[in-house]
Design a protein around this motif. Structure first.
Motif, mmCIF file in Angstrom:
data_model
loop_
_atom_site.group_PDB
_atom_site.id
_atom_site.type_symbol
_atom_site.label_atom_id
_atom_site.label_comp_id
_atom_site.label_asym_id
_atom_site.label_seq_id
_atom_site.Cartn_x
_atom_site.Cartn_y
_atom_site.Cartn_z
ATOM 1 N N GLU A 201 47.172 48.926 40.063
ATOM 2 C CA GLU A 201 47.068 48.991 41.529
ATOM 3 C C GLU A 201 47.838 50.205 42.063
ATOM 4 O OE1 GLU A 201 46.614 44.472 43.198
ATOM 5 O OE2 GLU A 201 48.567 45.025 42.351
ATOM 6 N N SER B 163 40.655 51.927 45.505
ATOM 7 C CA SER B 163 40.998 50.535 45.227
ATOM 8 C C SER B 163 40.689 50.220 43.763
ATOM 9 C CB SER B 163 40.178 49.606 46.120
ATOM 10 O OG SER B 163 38.802 49.690 45.756
ATOM 11 N N MET B 164 41.196 49.091 43.312
ATOM 12 C CA MET B 164 40.854 48.651 41.954
ATOM 13 C C MET B 164 39.350 48.416 41.847
ATOM 14 S SD MET B 164 44.054 46.170 40.873
ATOM 15 C CE MET B 164 43.119 45.417 39.582
ATOM 16 N N LYS C 123 48.415 44.856 35.917
ATOM 17 C CA LYS C 123 47.716 44.858 37.206
ATOM 18 C C LYS C 123 48.523 45.628 38.247
ATOM 19 C CE LYS C 123 45.769 42.006 40.831
ATOM 20 N NZ LYS C 123 46.518 41.518 41.956
#
Length: 90
Positions: free
Chosen positions: A19, A28-29, A15
């Protein structure tokens, strides 16, 4: 268009890396996952190859042996020479 939320579980380090990548490319994710979802639906398939091209241990060992010249037969210059070698009594 109505919005909805989804939850995705993933490794914390993955993650963090994702990111960072998204920030580097200016999204953005959420945007990245939306782009993925839209492309998947439009193409009716996962929009990238899912091949597993990582060789297993046996294949890695065979590749290493070839690179080191281990277990290779000698060079033959004709089919006749090869056949004579194959038919020879060892």
């Amino acid at each position: 268009m109505a919005q909805t939320s989804i939850n995705i579980r993933m490794d914390a380090e993955l993650k963090r890396q994702f990111e960072e990548f998204c920030a580097d490319v200016g999204m953005s994710m959420t945007t990245a996952f939306t782009v993925f979802a839209k492309k998947t639906v439009r193409e009716n398939k996962i929009p990238f190859p899912l091949d597993r091209d990582i060789p297993n241990e046996e294949t890695r060992q065979a590749i290493d042996n070839v690179r080191k010249g281990i277990g290779l037969s000698r060079e033959f210059h004709s089919v006749k020479e090869l056949m004579e070698n194959l038919n020879a009594d060892d």
